[in-house]
Design a protein around this motif. Sequence first.
Motif, PDB file in Angstrom:
ATOM      1  N   PHE A 104       0.835  -1.202   0.000  1.00  0.00           N
ATOM      2  CA  PHE A 104       0.000   0.000   0.000  1.00  0.00           C
ATOM      3  C   PHE A 104       0.871   1.255   0.000  1.00  0.00           C
ATOM      4  O   PHE A 104       2.025   1.232   0.447  1.00  0.00           O
ATOM      5  CB  PHE A 104      -0.925   0.009   1.209  1.00  0.00           C
ATOM      6  N   ASP A 105       0.283   2.370  -0.466  1.00  0.00           N
ATOM      7  CA  ASP A 105       1.065   3.612  -0.540  1.00  0.00           C
ATOM      8  C   ASP A 105       1.035   4.423   0.749  1.00  0.00           C
ATOM      9  O   ASP A 105       1.771   5.403   0.892  1.00  0.00           O
ATOM     10  CB  ASP A 105       0.616   4.474  -1.719  1.00  0.00           C
ATOM     11  N   GLY A 106       0.169   4.035   1.693  1.00  0.00           N
ATOM     12  CA  GLY A 106       0.154   4.701   2.987  1.00  0.00           C
ATOM     13  C   GLY A 106      -0.614   5.998   3.038  1.00  0.00           C
ATOM     14  O   GLY A 106      -0.550   6.734   4.029  1.00  0.00           O
ATOM     15  N   THR A 107      -1.390   6.314   1.998  1.00  0.00           N
ATOM     16  CA  THR A 107      -2.110   7.596   1.959  1.00  0.00           C
ATOM     17  C   THR A 107      -3.496   7.523   2.606  1.00  0.00           C
ATOM     18  O   THR A 107      -4.115   8.564   2.861  1.00  0.00           O
ATOM     19  CB  THR A 107      -2.268   8.088   0.514  1.00  0.00           C
ATOM     20  N   ILE A 121       4.920   1.884  -3.237  1.00  0.00           N
ATOM     21  CA  ILE A 121       5.719   3.051  -3.588  1.00  0.00           C
ATOM     22  C   ILE A 121       7.221   2.757  -3.568  1.00  0.00           C
ATOM     23  O   ILE A 121       8.029   3.664  -3.686  1.00  0.00           O
ATOM     24  CB  ILE A 121       5.399   4.240  -2.654  1.00  0.00           C
ATOM     25  N   ASN A 122       7.577   1.486  -3.408  1.00  0.00           N
ATOM     26  CA  ASN A 122       8.986   1.111  -3.514  1.00  0.00           C
ATOM     27  C   ASN A 122       9.104  -0.255  -4.187  1.00  0.00           C
ATOM     28  O   ASN A 122       8.105  -0.974  -4.352  1.00  0.00           O
ATOM     29  CB  ASN A 122       9.683   1.133  -2.148  1.00  0.00           C
ATOM     30  N   THR A 123      10.308  -0.602  -4.583  1.00  0.00           N
ATOM     31  CA  THR A 123      10.540  -1.846  -5.323  1.00  0.00           C
ATOM     32  C   THR A 123      10.184  -3.064  -4.489  1.00  0.00           C
ATOM     33  O   THR A 123       9.593  -4.030  -5.004  1.00  0.00           O
ATOM     34  CB  THR A 123      12.008  -1.934  -5.777  1.00  0.00           C
ATOM     35  N   TYR A 124      10.537  -3.047  -3.225  1.00  0.00           N
ATOM     36  CA  TYR A 124      10.199  -4.171  -2.345  1.00  0.00           C
ATOM     37  C   TYR A 124       8.692  -4.412  -2.345  1.00  0.00           C
ATOM     38  O   TYR A 124       8.228  -5.545  -2.542  1.00  0.00           O
ATOM     39  CB  TYR A 124      10.694  -3.890  -0.919  1.00  0.00           C
ATOM     40  N   LEU A 129       3.876  -7.468  -4.017  1.00  0.00           N
ATOM     41  CA  LEU A 129       2.557  -7.462  -4.645  1.00  0.00           C
ATOM     42  C   LEU A 129       2.544  -8.399  -5.847  1.00  0.00           C
ATOM     43  O   LEU A 129       1.576  -9.146  -6.058  1.00  0.00           O
ATOM     44  CB  LEU A 129       2.170  -6.053  -5.075  1.00  0.00           C
ATOM     45  N   ALA A 130       3.604  -8.382  -6.635  1.00  0.00           N
ATOM     46  CA  ALA A 130       3.691  -9.285  -7.791  1.00  0.00           C
ATOM     47  C   ALA A 130       3.639 -10.742  -7.334  1.00  0.00           C
ATOM     48  O   ALA A 130       3.026 -11.588  -8.009  1.00  0.00           O
ATOM     49  CB  ALA A 130       4.974  -9.013  -8.569  1.00  0.00           C
ATOM     50  N   THR A 252       9.981  12.000   8.654  1.00  0.00           N
ATOM     51  CA  THR A 252      10.629  11.133   7.674  1.00  0.00           C
ATOM     52  C   THR A 252      11.594  11.914   6.795  1.00  0.00           C
ATOM     53  O   THR A 252      12.652  11.406   6.412  1.00  0.00           O
ATOM     54  CB  THR A 252       9.561  10.452   6.802  1.00  0.00           C
ATOM     55  N   SER A 253      11.244  13.163   6.497  1.00  0.00           N
ATOM     56  CA  SER A 253      12.088  13.992   5.627  1.00  0.00           C
ATOM     57  C   SER A 253      13.472  14.246   6.210  1.00  0.00           C
ATOM     58  O   SER A 253      14.417  14.545   5.481  1.00  0.00           O
ATOM     59  CB  SER A 253      11.395  15.332   5.350  1.00  0.00           C
ATOM     60  N   ASN A 254      13.613  14.084   7.526  1.00  0.00           N
ATOM     61  CA  ASN A 254      14.915  14.282   8.170  1.00  0.00           C
ATOM     62  C   ASN A 254      15.750  13.004   8.195  1.00  0.00           C
ATOM     63  O   ASN A 254      16.885  13.019   8.672  1.00  0.00           O
ATOM     64  CB  ASN A 254      14.731  14.764   9.612  1.00  0.00           C
ATOM     65  N   TYR A 255      15.170  11.908   7.690  1.00  0.00           N
ATOM     66  CA  TYR A 255      15.889  10.632   7.686  1.00  0.00           C
ATOM     67  C   TYR A 255      15.699   9.985   6.319  1.00  0.00           C
ATOM     68  O   TYR A 255      15.033   8.957   6.181  1.00  0.00           O
ATOM     69  CB  TYR A 255      15.359   9.729   8.803  1.00  0.00           C
ATOM     70  N   PRO A 256      16.266  10.592   5.281  1.00  0.00           N
ATOM     71  CA  PRO A 256      16.047  10.093   3.918  1.00  0.00           C
ATOM     72  C   PRO A 256      16.696   8.729   3.692  1.00  0.00           C
ATOM     73  O   PRO A 256      17.815   8.473   4.136  1.00  0.00           O
ATOM     74  CB  PRO A 256      16.706  11.166   3.048  1.00  0.00           C
ATOM     75  N   LEU A 257      15.967   7.865   3.006  1.00  0.00           N
ATOM     76  CA  LEU A 257      16.437   6.529   2.659  1.00  0.00           C
ATOM     77  C   LEU A 257      16.177   6.290   1.170  1.00  0.00           C
ATOM     78  O   LEU A 257      15.319   6.952   0.571  1.00  0.00           O
ATOM     79  CB  LEU A 257      15.704   5.471   3.496  1.00  0.00           C
ATOM     80  N   PRO A 258      16.865   5.342   0.556  1.00  0.00           N
ATOM     81  CA  PRO A 258      16.655   5.083  -0.876  1.00  0.00           C
ATOM     82  C   PRO A 258      15.220   4.713  -1.231  1.00  0.00           C
ATOM     83  O   PRO A 258      14.725   5.094  -2.291  1.00  0.00           O
ATOM     84  CB  PRO A 258      17.620   3.923  -1.161  1.00  0.00           C
ATOM     85  N   ALA A 259      14.546   3.959  -0.360  1.00  0.00           N
ATOM     86  CA  ALA A 259      13.174   3.525  -0.631  1.00  0.00           C
ATOM     87  C   ALA A 259      12.174   4.319   0.198  1.00  0.00           C
ATOM     88  O   ALA A 259      12.357   4.495   1.403  1.00  0.00           O
ATOM     89  CB  ALA A 259      13.024   2.034  -0.321  1.00  0.00           C
ATOM     90  N   GLN A 260      11.127   4.793  -0.442  1.00  0.00           N
ATOM     91  CA  GLN A 260      10.032   5.450   0.279  1.00  0.00           C
ATOM     92  C   GLN A 260       9.315   4.448   1.181  1.00  0.00           C
ATOM     93  O   GLN A 260       9.194   3.268   0.840  1.00  0.00           O
ATOM     94  CB  GLN A 260       9.017   6.020  -0.704  1.00  0.00           C
ATOM     95  N   ARG A 261       8.830   4.930   2.318  1.00  0.00           N
ATOM     96  CA  ARG A 261       8.002   4.108   3.205  1.00  0.00           C
ATOM     97  C   ARG A 261       6.590   4.675   3.266  1.00  0.00           C
ATOM     98  O   ARG A 261       6.422   5.904   3.245  1.00  0.00           O
ATOM     99  CB  ARG A 261       8.576   4.105   4.622  1.00  0.00           C
ATOM    100  N   PRO A 262       5.575   3.822   3.383  1.00  0.00           N
ATOM    101  CA  PRO A 262       4.210   4.326   3.552  1.00  0.00           C
ATOM    102  C   PRO A 262       4.041   4.998   4.917  1.00  0.00           C
ATOM    103  O   PRO A 262       4.535   4.487   5.926  1.00  0.00           O
ATOM    104  CB  PRO A 262       3.346   3.072   3.435  1.00  0.00           C
TER     105      PRO A 262
END
Length: 295
Positions: A104-107, A121-124, A129-130, A252-262
Amino acid sequence: MKILLTGATGQVGWELARTLLPLGEVIAVNRTQADLADLTSLIAVIQHHKPDVIVNPAAYTAVDKAETEQALAFLINAEAPGVLAEEAKKIGALLVHYSTDYVFDGTKSTPYTETDSPNPINTYGQSKLAGEQVIQSVAGDYLILRTSWVYAARGNNFLKTILRLAAEREELKIVVDQIGSPTWARLIAETTAHIVRQAMTERRDNSFNSSLYHLTSIGDTSWHSFAEKIVDIVHEQEKIALKIRAILPIPTSNYPLPAQRPANSRLATNRLEQQFGLTMPSWDNALRLCMQEAS
Protein backbone atom coordinates in the motif's frame (compact mmCIF):
# COMPACT_ATOMS: atom_id res chain seq x y z
CA MET A 1 0.70 -34.08 7.71
CA LYS A 2 4.00 -33.13 6.08
CA ILE A 3 4.93 -29.43 6.12
CA LEU A 4 7.75 -27.91 4.07
CA LEU A 5 8.99 -24.69 5.68
CA THR A 6 11.29 -22.32 3.80
CA GLY A 7 13.45 -19.62 5.38
CA ALA A 8 13.75 -21.62 8.60
CA THR A 9 16.52 -19.46 10.06
CA GLY A 10 14.72 -16.13 9.59
CA GLN A 11 12.76 -14.33 12.30
CA VAL A 12 9.38 -15.78 11.37
CA GLY A 13 10.77 -19.04 10.02
CA TRP A 14 12.58 -19.80 13.28
CA GLU A 15 9.34 -19.41 15.22
CA LEU A 16 7.34 -21.40 12.64
CA ALA A 17 9.74 -24.33 12.91
CA ARG A 18 8.55 -24.66 16.51
CA THR A 19 4.87 -23.72 16.38
CA LEU A 20 4.13 -26.01 13.41
CA LEU A 21 5.58 -29.11 15.10
CA PRO A 22 2.29 -30.23 16.72
CA LEU A 23 0.68 -30.37 13.27
CA GLY A 24 2.94 -33.05 11.84
CA GLU A 25 6.35 -33.57 10.29
CA VAL A 26 8.08 -30.24 9.67
CA ILE A 27 10.80 -30.19 7.02
CA ALA A 28 12.54 -26.91 7.80
CA VAL A 29 14.93 -25.74 5.10
CA ASN A 30 17.19 -22.70 4.93
CA ARG A 31 18.70 -20.85 1.98
CA THR A 32 21.47 -23.43 1.44
CA GLN A 33 18.86 -26.19 1.11
CA ALA A 34 16.15 -24.26 -0.76
CA ASP A 35 17.31 -20.99 -2.29
CA LEU A 36 14.40 -18.97 -3.68
CA ALA A 37 16.83 -17.41 -6.14
CA ASP A 38 17.47 -20.87 -7.66
CA LEU A 39 14.11 -21.94 -9.06
CA THR A 40 15.36 -25.27 -10.39
CA SER A 41 16.62 -26.43 -7.01
CA LEU A 42 13.44 -25.11 -5.38
CA ILE A 43 11.33 -27.31 -7.65
CA ALA A 44 13.56 -30.29 -6.89
CA VAL A 45 13.13 -29.85 -3.12
CA ILE A 46 9.34 -29.76 -3.43
CA GLN A 47 9.19 -32.74 -5.77
CA HIS A 48 11.46 -34.72 -3.46
CA HIS A 49 9.45 -34.11 -0.26
CA LYS A 50 5.93 -33.80 -1.75
CA PRO A 51 4.55 -31.97 1.32
CA ASP A 52 0.90 -31.48 2.21
CA VAL A 53 1.59 -27.85 3.12
CA ILE A 54 4.24 -25.39 1.97
CA VAL A 55 4.83 -22.47 4.35
CA ASN A 56 6.93 -19.71 2.80
CA PRO A 57 8.24 -16.94 5.06
CA ALA A 58 11.45 -16.66 3.00
CA ALA A 59 11.76 -13.40 1.07
CA TYR A 60 14.04 -10.67 -0.15
CA THR A 61 13.56 -8.11 2.65
CA ALA A 62 16.36 -5.55 2.10
CA VAL A 63 13.94 -2.71 1.39
CA ASP A 64 16.51 -0.06 0.48
CA LYS A 65 18.88 -2.41 -1.35
CA ALA A 66 15.97 -3.57 -3.51
CA GLU A 67 15.99 -0.19 -5.24
CA THR A 68 19.27 -1.19 -6.93
CA GLU A 69 18.68 -4.97 -6.97
CA GLN A 70 15.27 -4.97 -8.59
CA ALA A 71 15.79 -8.15 -10.63
CA LEU A 72 16.85 -10.15 -7.57
CA ALA A 73 13.98 -8.78 -5.48
CA PHE A 74 11.43 -9.78 -8.13
CA LEU A 75 13.08 -13.19 -8.62
CA ILE A 76 12.79 -14.06 -4.91
CA ASN A 77 9.57 -12.22 -4.05
CA ALA A 78 7.55 -12.81 -7.23
CA GLU A 79 8.93 -15.55 -9.47
CA ALA A 80 9.75 -17.97 -6.64
CA PRO A 81 6.29 -17.72 -5.03
CA GLY A 82 4.85 -18.43 -8.49
CA VAL A 83 6.95 -21.59 -8.67
CA LEU A 84 5.84 -22.58 -5.16
CA ALA A 85 2.22 -22.06 -6.17
CA GLU A 86 2.61 -24.11 -9.37
CA GLU A 87 4.34 -26.98 -7.58
CA ALA A 88 1.86 -26.91 -4.69
CA LYS A 89 -1.00 -27.15 -7.16
CA LYS A 90 0.63 -30.12 -8.94
CA ILE A 91 0.93 -32.15 -5.73
CA GLY A 92 -2.31 -30.93 -4.15
CA ALA A 93 -0.61 -29.00 -1.35
CA LEU A 94 -1.73 -25.90 0.49
CA LEU A 95 0.57 -22.88 0.06
CA VAL A 96 0.88 -20.39 2.93
CA HIS A 97 2.73 -17.25 1.85
CA TYR A 98 3.55 -14.00 3.65
CA SER A 99 3.26 -10.51 2.25
CA THR A 100 3.54 -6.98 3.59
CA ASP A 101 1.90 -3.66 4.38
CA TYR A 102 4.30 -2.18 1.81
CA VAL A 103 1.90 -3.18 -0.98
CA PHE A 104 0.00 0.00 0.00
CA ASP A 105 1.07 3.61 -0.54
CA GLY A 106 0.15 4.70 2.99
CA THR A 107 -2.11 7.60 1.96
CA LYS A 108 -5.29 6.16 3.49
CA SER A 109 -6.34 7.72 6.82
CA THR A 110 -7.69 4.48 8.33
CA PRO A 111 -6.36 0.87 8.50
CA TYR A 112 -6.13 -0.90 5.16
CA THR A 113 -8.50 -3.81 4.49
CA GLU A 114 -7.93 -6.75 2.17
CA THR A 115 -10.24 -5.17 -0.42
CA ASP A 116 -8.30 -1.90 -0.67
CA SER A 117 -6.39 -1.43 -3.90
CA PRO A 118 -2.62 -1.87 -3.51
CA ASN A 119 -0.30 0.84 -4.77
CA PRO A 120 3.28 0.13 -3.64
CA ILE A 121 5.72 3.05 -3.59
CA ASN A 122 8.99 1.11 -3.51
CA THR A 123 10.54 -1.85 -5.32
CA TYR A 124 10.20 -4.17 -2.35
CA GLY A 125 6.45 -3.51 -2.14
CA GLN A 126 6.09 -3.92 -5.89
CA SER A 127 7.89 -7.27 -5.80
CA LYS A 128 5.76 -8.53 -2.91
CA LEU A 129 2.56 -7.46 -4.65
CA ALA A 130 3.69 -9.28 -7.79
CA GLY A 131 4.18 -12.38 -5.64
CA GLU A 132 0.62 -12.15 -4.33
CA GLN A 133 -0.74 -11.74 -7.82
CA VAL A 134 1.11 -14.68 -9.35
CA ILE A 135 -0.02 -16.99 -6.53
CA GLN A 136 -3.61 -15.91 -7.07
CA SER A 137 -3.32 -16.41 -10.84
CA VAL A 138 -2.09 -20.00 -10.42
CA ALA A 139 -5.37 -20.67 -8.58
CA GLY A 140 -4.27 -23.53 -6.37
CA ASP A 141 -5.10 -23.70 -2.65
CA TYR A 142 -3.38 -20.79 -0.92
CA LEU A 143 -3.45 -18.46 2.04
CA ILE A 144 -1.65 -15.12 1.73
CA LEU A 145 -0.94 -13.43 5.05
CA ARG A 146 0.06 -9.76 5.00
CA THR A 147 1.90 -8.58 8.08
CA SER A 148 3.89 -5.51 9.14
CA TRP A 149 6.66 -4.12 11.34
CA VAL A 150 7.91 -7.58 12.31
CA TYR A 151 10.25 -7.92 15.28
CA ALA A 152 11.57 -10.76 17.43
CA ALA A 153 13.86 -11.53 20.36
CA ARG A 154 16.49 -12.71 17.90
CA GLY A 155 17.84 -11.60 14.55
CA ASN A 156 18.11 -8.07 13.14
CA ASN A 157 15.06 -5.90 13.71
CA PHE A 158 13.89 -2.60 15.20
CA LEU A 159 13.57 -3.98 18.73
CA LYS A 160 17.09 -5.37 18.77
CA THR A 161 18.48 -2.18 17.23
CA ILE A 162 16.82 0.08 19.81
CA LEU A 163 18.01 -2.12 22.69
CA ARG A 164 21.58 -1.89 21.40
CA LEU A 165 21.55 1.84 20.65
CA ALA A 166 19.82 2.74 23.93
CA ALA A 167 22.62 1.00 25.80
CA GLU A 168 25.27 2.87 23.81
CA ARG A 169 23.89 6.41 23.33
CA GLU A 170 22.27 9.13 25.42
CA GLU A 171 20.12 10.44 22.58
CA LEU A 172 18.28 8.90 19.63
CA LYS A 173 16.30 10.49 16.81
CA ILE A 174 13.40 8.33 15.57
CA VAL A 175 10.81 8.91 12.83
CA VAL A 176 7.44 9.98 14.21
CA ASP A 177 5.24 10.34 11.10
CA GLN A 178 5.02 6.68 10.04
CA ILE A 179 2.27 4.70 11.79
CA GLY A 180 1.83 0.94 12.02
CA SER A 181 1.33 -2.05 14.28
CA PRO A 182 4.51 -3.77 15.50
CA THR A 183 4.00 -7.53 15.18
CA TRP A 184 5.93 -10.20 17.07
CA ALA A 185 7.27 -13.01 14.88
CA ARG A 186 5.98 -15.55 17.40
CA LEU A 187 2.45 -14.17 17.10
CA ILE A 188 2.67 -14.62 13.33
CA ALA A 189 3.89 -18.19 13.77
CA GLU A 190 1.31 -19.20 16.38
CA THR A 191 -1.50 -17.65 14.36
CA THR A 192 -0.25 -19.47 11.27
CA ALA A 193 -0.34 -22.81 13.07
CA HIS A 194 -3.96 -22.20 14.09
CA ILE A 195 -4.88 -21.14 10.57
CA VAL A 196 -3.18 -24.11 8.93
CA ARG A 197 -4.94 -26.55 11.26
CA GLN A 198 -8.33 -25.07 10.40
CA ALA A 199 -7.56 -24.78 6.69
CA MET A 200 -6.54 -28.44 6.42
CA THR A 201 -9.75 -29.48 8.15
CA GLU A 202 -11.73 -27.37 5.67
CA ARG A 203 -9.82 -28.91 2.76
CA ARG A 204 -10.77 -32.39 3.97
CA ASP A 205 -14.40 -31.24 4.20
CA ASN A 206 -14.25 -29.61 0.74
CA SER A 207 -15.16 -26.26 2.32
CA PHE A 208 -11.83 -24.48 1.96
CA ASN A 209 -11.58 -21.19 0.08
CA SER A 210 -8.26 -19.63 -0.82
CA SER A 211 -7.95 -16.07 0.43
CA LEU A 212 -5.78 -13.18 1.58
CA TYR A 213 -5.72 -11.98 5.20
CA HIS A 214 -4.09 -9.26 7.26
CA LEU A 215 -2.17 -10.65 10.23
CA THR A 216 -0.82 -8.10 12.71
CA SER A 217 -1.20 -7.09 16.32
CA ILE A 218 -4.01 -4.62 16.99
CA GLY A 219 -3.56 -0.99 17.88
CA ASP A 220 -0.98 1.26 16.30
CA THR A 221 1.98 3.46 17.09
CA SER A 222 4.78 5.42 15.43
CA TRP A 223 8.38 4.27 15.19
CA HIS A 224 9.18 6.96 17.74
CA SER A 225 6.57 5.77 20.25
CA PHE A 226 7.57 2.16 19.57
CA ALA A 227 11.13 3.04 20.61
CA GLU A 228 9.88 4.86 23.71
CA LYS A 229 7.80 1.83 24.71
CA ILE A 230 10.81 -0.47 24.31
CA VAL A 231 12.84 1.71 26.67
CA ASP A 232 9.94 1.96 29.13
CA ILE A 233 9.62 -1.82 29.28
CA VAL A 234 13.36 -2.23 29.83
CA HIS A 235 13.08 0.09 32.83
CA GLU A 236 10.08 -1.89 34.11
CA GLN A 237 11.84 -5.22 33.79
CA GLU A 238 15.12 -3.89 35.27
CA LYS A 239 17.16 -6.45 33.34
CA ILE A 240 19.72 -4.28 31.57
CA ALA A 241 21.21 -0.83 32.10
CA LEU A 242 20.55 1.85 29.48
CA LYS A 243 22.47 5.02 28.73
CA ILE A 244 19.62 6.65 26.80
CA ARG A 245 18.24 9.94 28.16
CA ALA A 246 16.15 11.26 25.27
CA ILE A 247 14.37 9.87 22.21
CA LEU A 248 13.63 12.77 19.90
CA PRO A 249 10.83 12.66 17.26
CA ILE A 250 11.84 13.57 13.71
CA PRO A 251 9.90 13.65 10.42
CA THR A 252 10.63 11.13 7.67
CA SER A 253 12.09 13.99 5.63
CA ASN A 254 14.91 14.28 8.17
CA TYR A 255 15.89 10.63 7.69
CA PRO A 256 16.05 10.09 3.92
CA LEU A 257 16.44 6.53 2.66
CA PRO A 258 16.66 5.08 -0.88
CA ALA A 259 13.17 3.52 -0.63
CA GLN A 260 10.03 5.45 0.28
CA ARG A 261 8.00 4.11 3.21
CA PRO A 262 4.21 4.33 3.55
CA ALA A 263 3.12 6.82 6.21
CA ASN A 264 0.19 4.59 7.17
CA SER A 265 1.00 0.89 7.55
CA ARG A 266 -2.03 -0.05 9.62
CA LEU A 267 -3.78 -3.25 8.52
CA ALA A 268 -7.31 -4.18 9.62
CA THR A 269 -7.46 -7.75 10.99
CA ASN A 270 -11.26 -8.17 11.12
CA ARG A 271 -11.42 -10.70 8.29
CA LEU A 272 -8.80 -12.98 9.84
CA GLU A 273 -10.33 -12.79 13.32
CA GLN A 274 -13.82 -13.61 12.04
CA GLN A 275 -12.76 -16.41 9.70
CA PHE A 276 -10.54 -18.23 12.20
CA GLY A 277 -12.16 -17.32 15.52
CA LEU A 278 -9.19 -15.33 16.77
CA THR A 279 -8.64 -12.23 18.87
CA MET A 280 -5.34 -10.57 18.02
CA PRO A 281 -3.45 -9.08 20.99
CA SER A 282 -2.46 -5.44 21.34
CA TRP A 283 1.00 -4.61 20.01
CA ASP A 284 2.31 -3.38 23.37
CA ASN A 285 1.19 -6.49 25.28
CA ALA A 286 2.90 -8.73 22.74
CA LEU A 287 6.02 -6.56 22.88
CA ARG A 288 6.22 -6.90 26.65
CA LEU A 289 6.09 -10.70 26.36
CA CYS A 290 8.74 -10.74 23.67
CA MET A 291 11.04 -8.54 25.71
CA GLN A 292 11.06 -11.01 28.56
CA GLU A 293 13.34 -12.95 26.22
CA ALA A 294 15.03 -10.11 24.33
CA SER A 295 16.46 -8.02 27.14
